[in-house]
Design a protein around this motif. Sequence first.
Motif, PDB file in Angstrom:
ATOM      1  N   UNK A  70       0.807  -0.936  -0.003  1.00 58.92           N
ATOM      2  CA  UNK A  70       0.051  -0.257  -0.011  1.00 58.92           C
ATOM      3  C   UNK A  70       0.668   0.781   0.196  1.00 58.92           C
ATOM      4  N   UNK A  71       0.150   2.531  -1.089  1.00 57.62           N
ATOM      5  CA  UNK A  71       1.081   3.344  -0.971  1.00 57.62           C
ATOM      6  C   UNK A  71       2.604   3.609  -2.220  1.00 57.62           C
ATOM      7  N   UNK A  72       2.038   2.267  -3.169  1.00 55.80           N
ATOM      8  CA  UNK A  72       2.918   2.732  -3.726  1.00 55.80           C
ATOM      9  C   UNK A  72       3.251   3.290  -5.213  1.00 55.80           C
ATOM     10  N   UNK A  73       1.716   3.515  -5.385  1.00 57.43           N
ATOM     11  CA  UNK A  73       1.530   4.190  -6.319  1.00 57.43           C
ATOM     12  C   UNK A  73       0.515   3.254  -7.878  1.00 57.43           C
ATOM     13  N   UNK A  74       0.149   2.565  -6.941  1.00 57.23           N
ATOM     14  CA  UNK A  74      -0.595   1.496  -7.736  1.00 57.23           C
ATOM     15  C   UNK A  74      -1.672   2.377  -7.987  1.00 57.23           C
ATOM     16  N   UNK A  75      -2.483   2.444  -7.174  1.00 59.38           N
ATOM     17  CA  UNK A  75      -4.006   2.903  -7.089  1.00 59.38           C
ATOM     18  C   UNK A  75      -4.523   4.306  -7.778  1.00 59.38           C
ATOM     19  N   UNK A 107      -3.433 -12.694 -13.055  1.00 55.02           N
ATOM     20  CA  UNK A 107      -2.721 -12.738 -13.942  1.00 55.02           C
ATOM     21  C   UNK A 107      -2.550 -13.221 -15.439  1.00 55.02           C
ATOM     22  N   UNK A 108      -2.287 -12.583 -16.332  1.00 53.53           N
ATOM     23  CA  UNK A 108      -1.715 -12.715 -17.705  1.00 53.53           C
ATOM     24  C   UNK A 108      -0.352 -12.179 -17.421  1.00 53.53           C
ATOM     25  N   UNK A 109      -0.550 -10.499 -17.034  1.00 51.56           N
ATOM     26  CA  UNK A 109       1.231 -10.121 -16.870  1.00 51.56           C
ATOM     27  C   UNK A 109       1.261  -9.329 -15.621  1.00 51.56           C
ATOM     28  N   UNK A 110       1.741  -8.803 -14.721  1.00 54.49           N
ATOM     29  CA  UNK A 110       1.887  -8.085 -13.925  1.00 54.49           C
ATOM     30  C   UNK A 110       3.150  -6.895 -14.064  1.00 54.49           C
ATOM     31  N   UNK A 111       2.392  -5.647 -12.996  1.00 57.81           N
ATOM     32  CA  UNK A 111       3.854  -4.498 -12.634  1.00 57.81           C
ATOM     33  C   UNK A 111       3.760  -4.290 -11.800  1.00 57.81           C
ATOM     34  N   UNK A 112       5.682  -4.883 -11.521  1.00 59.20           N
ATOM     35  CA  UNK A 112       5.275  -4.039  -9.835  1.00 59.20           C
ATOM     36  C   UNK A 112       5.526  -3.621  -9.505  1.00 59.20           C
ATOM     37  N   UNK A 113       4.668  -2.838  -8.353  1.00 55.34           N
ATOM     38  CA  UNK A 113       5.074  -1.170  -8.243  1.00 55.34           C
ATOM     39  C   UNK A 113       5.906  -1.163  -6.241  1.00 55.34           C
TER      40      UNK A 113
END
Lengths: 359, 301, 268
Positions: free
Chosen positions: A41-46, A204-210
């Motif tokens: 949480x707080x990584x900017x994904x939302x 997921x098919x692909x994931x972006x880790x943030x």
Amino acid sequence: MSDETYLNIDHVTKRFGKVLAVNDAQIAIRRGEFFSLLGPSGCGKTTLLRMIAGFEFPDAGEIYFEGMRMTDEPPHMRPSNMVFQSYAIFPHLNVFNNIAYGLRRERLARAELQRRVEDALVMIKLDGFGPRGANELSGGQRQRVALARALVRRPKVLLLDEPLGALDRRLREAMQIELRALQKSVGITFVFVTHDQEEALSMSDRIAVMSAGQVLQIASPRELYEAPNCREVADFIGQMNFFDGKVTGRDGGMARIDAGALGMMEIETGASTGASVLLALRPEKIALSAAATNSVKGTVMAAAYLGERSHYNIDVPGLNEPVSVATQNVGKIASQGHEPGDTVHMTWPPGALVVLPRD
Amino acid sequence: MAVAAKGEMTARLAHFYRRSEGARGLALLSPTMLIMLAALAAPMALLALYSFWTQEGYALNTQFSLAQYGTSLGRQTYRALFYRSIEISSAVTLITVLLAYPMAYFVAFRVERSKFVWLILLTIPFWTSYLLRVFAWKVILGYNGVINSGLMSLGLIHQPLEFLLYNPIAVVVTLAHAWAPFAILPIYVNLEKIDRSLLEAAADLGDGPLRRFCRITFPLSLPGVIAAAVMIFVPTTGDYVTPTLVGGSDGVMIANIIEVQFDRVGNWPLGAALAMASMAAVGILTLLFVQATRAAAARIR
Amino acid sequence: MRSQGAGLFAYAIVYLAFLYVPVLFLPLFSFNNSMFIAFPLSGFTTQWYSQMWADAAVSHALFNSLKVGAAAALVSTMLAIPAARALTRYRVPGGASMLAFVNLPLFIPEIVLGISLLILLNATAIPLSLLTVALGHIVVCVPFAITVLVSRFEGFDKSLEEASLDLGENGWMTFWRVTFPLALPGIVSSLLLSFMVSFDDFLIAYFLAGSDVTLPIYIWGQLRFPYKLPSVLALGAFILFVSTVLVVFAEWVRSRGLDHRKHKMVGA
């Protein structure tokens, strides 16, 4: 990326005051893909998801849908729809009118509107729930209504902001499977925000880790797990042991690495001679045996029996931290059990060790 | 060319508006702010301006002068009115807050199921006509009023009691009644907010009911007490209806003399200076009160 | 503990009596068949009510008060809706000090509000009328309206409005389809309470009214004449009754709105 790119997030940066919420994110999402934004949480994904939806606007960079610049368009002008974390079910409307909300302004014939809402209710297995009040729904039902309300508009992209976070574990696991099946059947691009790595890996098919506003790695679940590109990704996805190493020489594609207490080894990597590296090893890739082999020796410090597997902390002389090992309890006679104080020998298959840059 | 530039301008403005929360918020607030600036800030500024002018017959002398403040603060009768207004208001504030506290405490801590009914009962007087509530006291305290005629028909007295009406006590009683609802709500809201587990924790740590009240409940409800006191003290110092109806000549307050300047005497600058001076005095006293209360509360351990 | 509760309960009853009994003398004596407001009661009559209704000045003043009250309630609520929304929804720079400024009328003696507006109207040569009374009432009603609406909008899930935008509605339609229906109990309550504040106000109207008077000014004028007192009592009792009904209704609407929200949260 390829011409399949459907939703292009092009060098997007967003600040809130002094906080850098999203830093130069560059993501190309393909048509029909189930794409997850994963991070603590707080990584900017939302924030990134809300910029795609049009609730926030980037300070720099552009957002394209099918090559069309949408960076400054308000939410109601975008071909995306969203499932909110709180579900945002309108409390003053019943289920039918919640789902029909976005169709009302399309001036459909009454029968057509009726049919599309009924179809949506069938899709989410809530047929007959139309007249129910919004306050008479359980958490799982609210989640489905939110989903139907967004999908009934036939969006090109469906944005989901931690839609399973409020559900209990059993329901969440059932919904993961349903959601995945639904995505395959409607064929719409899903962008899914979650902090739950298992959820992201399984759906997921692909994931972006943030992390801290930074996109660290974009890859398939398998690649993220097997070949993380940095310590943070390796640490965030599953469990990982880390060891220090130093490249002492190179031989073609292979590097000779001095890993201290683990000994000398040859691994395929681009790291240059003299470089300090980080070696990462998954606990479940390590095999334990009581018999002495040509391997790393250690002492069991703690053992935990977890049903289908067991977990050990092994103290290895020369290492600062114990090594974490997970073994599958196959067969009825779990004779491989080790007790604290036992001396054990650790082995792992070639290629199990991943070389990461030191940060 | 110019048209294109204008279009570009508009687009950029729209862009800024959409992106800036502050801009959207300000746009939504601006109608209210404009009205309040025109009908609250501007009149207050004019009032301040008038207080530095002088009335000469029917004409206004707009030369800057402190003469009105000299009169307001220098003349014995005005000074006495200031003192009396503040004394009456202080008494009213003290009485209303003291009486309201147990009531608010009762609703917050003792009432469980019928809270809404109690709150409604305490709110109704808040919204009903202030003028009529004051008028009711004139009816009660009057020479031929409820109390006197009641006592006489019971044979307890033979002459009407004259001391009931037209004195500062009558003003204090009437104001305390009229402003009572203003004290309860802020105190109640603050008591209601107190986390009940704090009291359980205090009990667990060995405090009895009285010490719990002094060390937990009262300090936490203090913001409500301060709010209630300020909400009563400030407006009552400028009250006009009550001293006029039940005060008599001994119960006259500062508002009566201000009203006279704007009505019969027609000396607006003096009225303005009296108003400004009384607001300043009340403002300073209120700040001192709030500071002193906070300082006292900080000593509770 | 139990005896302490009983003591407090007794105190609460006495306190309620202190709040209500003095006011109840107005309706009591309004039915008393005597020119004098004094015990013993001499008999039941409704003549003061019929006298009051027959008085054209009363109905004229009543009509004026209704007009002013309706205007003040409408304008202050319409101003307060966007303002309360802005204060609860957006991080507005200086928002807290703007709220404090708007709430100032609660902390300024009414007489000062009255005379300062009188000075302004005089300086701008605007003639005194019911319109100027309404303007003065708007200033005192806005803080109440904003307080009621801010408490309504607090805890209002902002993703409800975002969901509407996301589903294709623009800002204006989102207001009418989502914000307005959800805020409705607060809006009704703000309208009623602002109306009450205006309807009850004497002092500001006293300074700002021209020759056309409102009901409280009319009553004030009647208080000088002892022979008018019984019919003023009837009028007062009538006003008390109507305001009580309105206030109970306003509070009921408001609390219903809050209950509704609570259910929603339980359901989530």
